[in-house]
Design a protein around this motif. Sequence first.
Motif, mmCIF file in Angstrom:
data_model
loop_
_atom_site.group_PDB
_atom_site.id
_atom_site.type_symbol
_atom_site.label_atom_id
_atom_site.label_comp_id
_atom_site.label_asym_id
_atom_site.label_seq_id
_atom_site.Cartn_x
_atom_site.Cartn_y
_atom_site.Cartn_z
ATOM 1 N N LYS A 1 2.387 6.747 -6.615
ATOM 2 C CA LYS A 1 1.081 6.794 -7.276
ATOM 3 C C LYS A 1 1.647 5.591 -8.376
ATOM 4 O O LYS A 1 1.087 5.795 -9.398
ATOM 5 N N LEU B 1 -3.407 11.637 -6.294
ATOM 6 C CA LEU B 1 -3.128 10.419 -5.763
ATOM 7 C C LEU B 1 -3.908 8.949 -5.405
ATOM 8 O O LEU B 1 -3.859 7.499 -5.919
ATOM 9 N N THR B 2 -5.542 9.473 -5.407
ATOM 10 C CA THR B 2 -6.741 9.050 -5.731
ATOM 11 C C THR B 2 -7.411 8.937 -7.053
ATOM 12 O O THR B 2 -8.627 8.537 -7.248
ATOM 13 N N PHE C 1 -3.596 2.197 -6.063
ATOM 14 C CA PHE C 1 -3.804 2.768 -5.117
ATOM 15 C C PHE C 1 -5.435 2.911 -4.731
ATOM 16 O O PHE C 1 -5.970 3.045 -3.363
ATOM 17 N N ILE D 1 3.325 10.363 -11.298
ATOM 18 C CA ILE D 1 3.282 11.100 -9.379
ATOM 19 C C ILE D 1 2.702 12.051 -9.484
ATOM 20 O O ILE D 1 3.195 12.499 -8.329
ATOM 21 N N GLY E 1 1.619 4.261 -2.590
ATOM 22 C CA GLY E 1 0.740 6.025 -2.480
ATOM 23 C C GLY E 1 1.164 6.475 -3.365
ATOM 24 O O GLY E 1 1.341 7.273 -3.322
ATOM 25 N N LEU E 2 2.796 6.001 -2.127
ATOM 26 C CA LEU E 2 3.906 7.071 -2.322
ATOM 27 C C LEU E 2 4.768 6.784 -3.538
ATOM 28 O O LEU E 2 4.947 8.444 -4.068
ATOM 29 N N MET F 1 0.732 -1.362 0.068
ATOM 30 C CA MET F 1 -0.057 -0.020 0.066
ATOM 31 C C MET F 1 0.714 1.410 0.074
ATOM 32 O O MET F 1 0.617 2.598 -1.223
ATOM 33 N N MET F 2 1.788 1.481 1.029
ATOM 34 C CA MET F 2 3.492 2.244 0.914
ATOM 35 C C MET F 2 3.358 2.139 -0.723
ATOM 36 O O MET F 2 3.622 4.030 -0.620
#
Lengths: 227, 251
Positions: free
Chosen positions: A89, A100-101, A107, A96, A86-87, A82-83
């Motif tokens: 993208k 984010l969503t 993610f 990037i 997310g980080l 997940m990290m």
Amino acid sequence: MRRQIPVVITFIVGSVLIISVFIPHKPFGQLGENFSVYFDIIAVFAFILGAGNLLRVHGNRIYKKHKDWPYSVVTVAGFTVMMIAGLFKIGGSPGITGDLTEPGSMFEDLYMYVFTPLMATMFALLAFYVASASHRAFRAKNKEATVLLLAAFVILLGRTPFGVELTSWLPDPLSFLEIPNLASWIMSVPNMAGQRAIMVGIALGVIAMALRVILGVERTYLGADSE
Amino acid sequence: MRKDLVWLFAGILFFGLLYLLNWGVKAISTDLLVWIGAFLTLAILSFLYQDNAFYKFAEHLFVGVSAAYWMCMGFWNTLVPNLIAKLHPPIVKGVLPAIAEKPPEYWYIIPAALGIMFLMRLSPKAPWISRWALAFIVGTTTGLNLVRYLRSDFLGQIKSTLIPVIVVENGSLSVGGSFSNIVIVVGVLCGLIYFFFSKEHKGLFGVASRVGIYILMITFGASFGYTVMARISLLVGRMRFLLGDWMGLLQ
């Protein structure tokens, strides 16, 4: 120094925020706004601290082959995937620099198909336990318990089609006795009165505790002296 | 433990096979992500039978994923625009072009330093340093909450309770409206009297306190009913996902 400086910091920050409400001009107004932003930033560091602690605890379990250690591998793996998603993208357009969503990003997919099902089902599971607990606890042993039981029953029934059907035959002058109307009245009148009494009580408690903390009377948040 | 893991792997394998074979049902989803969601939903629901390997797997996965989720949200929504962009704007040129042109604000070294101090909690030698950051958080919370609770939960609620107990609508007395307002005013007063422990609950004070208990019981009952309904609607949502999105039995 280990205990005095934190007490001074709490006093200054708390006082400035209170003063900024009464004097919303320079320097207090600006300081009050800045402190709120600083708070958000430090809160994110608290998330990082929590994640670090999580990895430390589960890392130790894996390293020492603690009982149930394979499940700790699941936690660490879930966290890492997940990290990374997310980080960096991953999968989202345009990479990037995007949101984010972003729909279609890894993610977002993990959120929709891993995080959401797990969270929603975990809370949904409580429906069974609440029902089981109420079966044992909800016995009309005395007048107070009977009142609680009746209020809960009317609210539950009032939100179902069965509750609507049950009293829909009542004539217009008695429509206030229809279960949905009764449920609505309970929510907006006696329930609100009780909620208000509780809220006023809580507010008094919060104000008293906030004053104790700002004035340095309450210092338990600093932890033990031995640290 | 080994037996649990065998069951877990067997279960995952079985689910994977079902996905590949698709059960021969045309309506069933072919999306792997939906299958993962369905597997995790069933894994959590399996706790209704007893604590088992599937539930433990899902529970541990939830802990890891949710920690990372909130951390990523905090990083991109707070740290990047409010800290990194303030200290060194050019670094966020691709992400936040509007901020990238602004001059740096070095005051933001303070929350950065406090944040790093917070992380010292993990250090075995100097965990006390984290108290400075904690003191800042506690100070901010108390400062903000004192005013907020005083304004909205204390004064605001009292103000909302000071309402007419005789309600007149269209020139005539509204019995329902008057009764409701009397219940609100008396209910709040009696509820507060119940919470007042500096005087013995006897005589008229005791009667008011008893009324307060009944009002609070109605509140707890209503809150309970509301919570149960919220949980049931979540359960309905999960069932719709399983029967609709996954199995295709619902339109």
